[in-house]
Design an enzyme around this catalytic site. Structure first.
Site, PDB file in Angstrom:
ATOM      1  N   LYS A  96       1.638  -8.039   2.490  1.00 26.67           N
ATOM      2  CA  LYS A  96       0.334  -8.687   2.651  1.00 26.67           C
ATOM      3  C   LYS A  96      -0.529  -8.039   3.734  1.00 26.67           C
ATOM      4  O   LYS A  96      -1.732  -7.889   3.576  1.00 26.67           O
ATOM      5  CB  LYS A  96       0.520 -10.177   2.960  1.00 26.67           C
ATOM      6  CG  LYS A  96       0.837 -10.991   1.704  1.00 26.67           C
ATOM      7  CD  LYS A  96       1.269 -12.405   2.016  1.00 26.67           C
ATOM      8  CE  LYS A  96       0.108 -13.273   2.433  1.00 26.67           C
ATOM      9  NZ  LYS A  96       0.547 -14.670   2.700  1.00 26.67           N
ATOM     10  N   ALA A 119      -3.633   3.044  10.018  1.00 31.73           N
ATOM     11  CA  ALA A 119      -2.343   3.628  10.366  1.00 31.73           C
ATOM     12  C   ALA A 119      -1.515   3.734   9.105  1.00 31.73           C
ATOM     13  O   ALA A 119      -0.890   2.776   8.670  1.00 31.73           O
ATOM     14  CB  ALA A 119      -1.635   2.737  11.383  1.00 31.73           C
ATOM     15  N   TYR A 150       7.141  -1.672   2.301  1.00 28.33           N
ATOM     16  CA  TYR A 150       6.384  -0.987   3.351  1.00 28.33           C
ATOM     17  C   TYR A 150       5.653   0.219   2.767  1.00 28.33           C
ATOM     18  O   TYR A 150       4.440   0.372   2.924  1.00 28.33           O
ATOM     19  CB  TYR A 150       7.354  -0.549   4.445  1.00 28.33           C
ATOM     20  CG  TYR A 150       6.721   0.097   5.652  1.00 28.33           C
ATOM     21  CD1 TYR A 150       5.861  -0.612   6.480  1.00 28.33           C
ATOM     22  CD2 TYR A 150       7.020   1.420   5.991  1.00 28.33           C
ATOM     23  CE1 TYR A 150       5.310  -0.024   7.609  1.00 28.33           C
ATOM     24  CE2 TYR A 150       6.479   2.009   7.115  1.00 28.33           C
ATOM     25  CZ  TYR A 150       5.625   1.295   7.928  1.00 28.33           C
ATOM     26  OH  TYR A 150       5.078   1.871   9.047  1.00 28.33           O
ATOM     27  N   THR A 180       7.556   7.999  15.889  1.00 27.47           N
ATOM     28  CA  THR A 180       6.992   8.054  17.239  1.00 27.47           C
ATOM     29  C   THR A 180       7.801   7.142  18.159  1.00 27.47           C
ATOM     30  O   THR A 180       8.287   6.102  17.711  1.00 27.47           O
ATOM     31  CB  THR A 180       5.503   7.630  17.201  1.00 27.47           C
ATOM     32  OG1 THR A 180       4.809   8.568  16.361  1.00 27.47           O
ATOM     33  CG2 THR A 180       4.855   7.644  18.574  1.00 27.47           C
TER      34      THR A 180
END
Ligand code: UDP
Length: 317
Positions: A96, A119, A150, A180
């Site tokens: 969502k 992002a 995802y 990262t």
């Protein structure tokens, strides 16, 4: 005449990357509006900003209609669970925030005529068949596997952002973030780096998944933030990889952490999670050419800073 202060909305502001971005924009003289629903973020990451008159915080879930009064020059959408453990725990919210959340924020950007940056992630390449991954590669993603919630949300996010760019003329940027790390990562988010450091500090065995031959390329957070900042300020509207091409196997990485912590921990091998990408390394030719950007912080330096951070976090517990 004094220059008018620019206003930026950062979603996921209490998260790892979001909070570092808030710091950076405050430093650059912006008025920063941070937004988060704290599903995976932590107020600890931003509480130092509260006394700052240029910082404002909205506790809000971006999958619901988003309203921010006043002008917004920039919107950066960084709200999302971002570690495999998180999106396995809250898969529907993950879908969502990438889909409905992005749509709401694009609507806001259209209304406010804001420059919009999302992002995205190296996960849109899935388990890649080409190496290193460049921006022209379309990826190899399993839509119905555990990572699909995802990966596909991020792919949809890119698609809808591009559509707003093409059909509504919105000024958009897409950053594809590779692994990262740095201070403010969560110790228990299941990612390799906090897991290994946490295990070493607690005197537990280091858990390497599979045989550890899978590779990743780790970028220090300050380098990542610099890349994102430069991309936002550029006029390039196609996706750009930001990451550190210094690739390492997970087994070597575990050994590096053992050495760094000086703990002599034992490595144990556990089952490799489903669809765990076998290799990952960003091709950063574009970022170098278009943004004059490349990472500056070596893994050795970055890991030392991160280790000191985690040591403090564990001591405070
Ligand atoms: N990993 C591991 N042990 C852990 C946690 C992760 O060996 O305790 C592995 C994981 O399977 C993956 C790599 O380390 O191959 C990087 O995992 P992470 O979750 O940090 O990032 P991602 O897989 O999203 O790149």
């Amino acid at each position: 005449m004094e220059k008018e202060q620019k206003r930026v909305l950062i979603t996921g502001a209490a998260g790892f990357l979001g909070s570092h971005l808030c710091d950076r924009f405050i430093k650059e003289g912006f008025k920063v509006i941070g937004m988060d629903n704290l599903s995976t973020g932590s107020m600890k990451n931003i509480e130092h900003l509260f006394p700052n008159k240029d910082f404002e915080f909205y506790f809000h879930d971006v999958t619901k209609f988003v309203h921010v009064p006043g002008k917004l020059d920039y919107i950066l959408h960084f709200a999302s669970p971002a570690s495999p453990i998180d999106y396995l725990k809250i898969p529907i919210q993950t879908l969502k925030v990438g889909s409905l959340g992005t749509h709401n924020l694009l609507g806001l950007a259209k209304e406010k005529k804001s420059k919009f940056l999302i992002a995205s992630t190296s996960e849109i390449y899935g388990d890649p068949n080409i190496h290193p991954q460049n921006e022209e590669y379309w990826g190899n993603v399993n839509p119905i596997g555990p990572r699909g919630v995802y990966d596909e949300a991020k792919r949809f996010m890119e698609a809808i952002t591009m559509a707003y760019h093409t059909y509504h003329g919105l000024d958009t940027r897409i950053v594809r973030i590779f692994n990262t790390y740095g201070p403010r990562m969560r110790l228990n988010d299941g990612r390799a780096l906090p897991a290994f450091i946490g295990q070493a500090l607690r005197g537990e065995d280091i858990t390497v998944f599979g045989d550890g031959s899978q590779t990743r390329s780790f970028c220090y957070v300050d380098d990542q933030v610099e890349g994102i900042y430069r991309l936002l300020m550029s006029d390039y509207t196609m996706p750009v990889n930001i990451g550190n091409p210094d690739e390492i196997t997970i087994l070597e990485f575990a050994e590096e952490i053992i050495k760094l912590t000086g703990t002599n921990q034992k490595i144990i091998f556990k089952e490799l999670p489903t669809d765990d990408p076998k290799q990952r390394q960003p091709d950063i030719t574009k970022a170098k050419k278009l943004l004059g950007w490349e990472p500056k912080v070596s893994r050795q330096e970055g890991l030392k800073i991160t280790y000191e951070y985690f040591k403090k976090v564990i001591l405070e517990k």
